[in-house]
Design an enzyme around this catalytic site. Structure first.
Site, mmCIF file in Angstrom:
data_model
loop_
_atom_site.group_PDB
_atom_site.id
_atom_site.type_symbol
_atom_site.label_atom_id
_atom_site.label_comp_id
_atom_site.label_asym_id
_atom_site.label_seq_id
_atom_site.Cartn_x
_atom_site.Cartn_y
_atom_site.Cartn_z
ATOM 1 C CG HIS A 128 7.463 4.932 0.631
ATOM 2 N ND1 HIS A 128 7.358 6.019 1.030
ATOM 3 C CD2 HIS A 128 7.496 3.925 1.746
ATOM 4 C CE1 HIS A 128 6.700 6.007 2.203
ATOM 5 N NE2 HIS A 128 7.204 4.600 2.640
ATOM 6 C CG HIS B 141 -0.145 -0.133 2.543
ATOM 7 N ND1 HIS B 141 0.151 -1.415 3.228
ATOM 8 C CD2 HIS B 141 0.418 0.781 3.180
ATOM 9 C CE1 HIS B 141 0.856 -1.007 4.301
ATOM 10 N NE2 HIS B 141 1.426 0.312 4.374
#
EC number: 3.1.4.58
Length: 190
Positions: free
Chosen positions: A127, A42
């Protein structure tokens, strides 16, 4: 409960990433890293830590407003990077990073307005964590391999509030479990 706001990539995107990670895990030294699993992939927008149950409704209401004020946008996984001198390896993103950063700012602001303690504001770096190491690790071969990686583009259409359940078994390598406790559509009227 331990909570964070996130963008969750759809399955076809994580399928593509899984193939890339399988190749990374065949590189020399890969067994020295703690690899994250697909259920944990995620983009964390704002990490809230332990949140008292009585603050969750206010946080949820503010996150819903943040989602409604943010239009859906295009995103793709691209390349990679590291944090902490090789202690974390991650896949990066390309696409409408301006809107992704705006959504991250709004998720952080929602916490502040709901009365949650927030740390020092830092510029959001999109990220998706792939692996961690307890010690500094030479991630150059992994970054070189990730440099050519571009996943499929998808439309980010919602914001998720995710509960993180930390491992309790004491079994080495056990991963946290993540559960989306709420999701709000982006750009909806409300």
């Amino acid at each position: 409960m331990r909570l964070f706001a996130a963008v969750l990539p759809p399955e076809h995107v994580t399928d593509d990433l899984a193939a890339e990670v399988a190749a990374l895990r065949r590189l020399p030294g890969a067994d020295g890293l703690r690899w994250t699993g697909r259920p944990g992939w995620h983009f964390t927008l704002a990490f809230y830590g332990e949140v008292d149950d009585d603050l969750v409704p206010g946080l949820s209401a503010r996150l819903e407003r943040a989602a409604h004020r943010t239009a859906s946008f295009e995103l793709a996984l691209r390349g990679g990077g590291q944090f902490g001198h090789g202690r974390a390896l991650w896949a990066g993103a390309e696409g409408d990073l301006t809107t992704l950063r705006l959504l991250a700012d709004r998720a952080e602001s929602a916490a502040r307005k709901a009365g949650l303690p927030t740390g020092e504001h830092r510029r959001y770096t999109p990220h998706l964590t792939l692996a961690r190491s307890r010690e500094a690790f030479d991630v150059r071969p992994y970054l070189d391999a990730l440099a050519a990686f571009t996943g499929p583009t998808w439309s980010v259409t919602d914001l998720a509030l995710v509960r993180s359940n930390l491992p309790t078994s004491g079994v080495p390598g056990e991963q946290p479990r993540y559960e989306a406790v709420a999701r709000w559509p982006l750009g909806a009227s409300g």
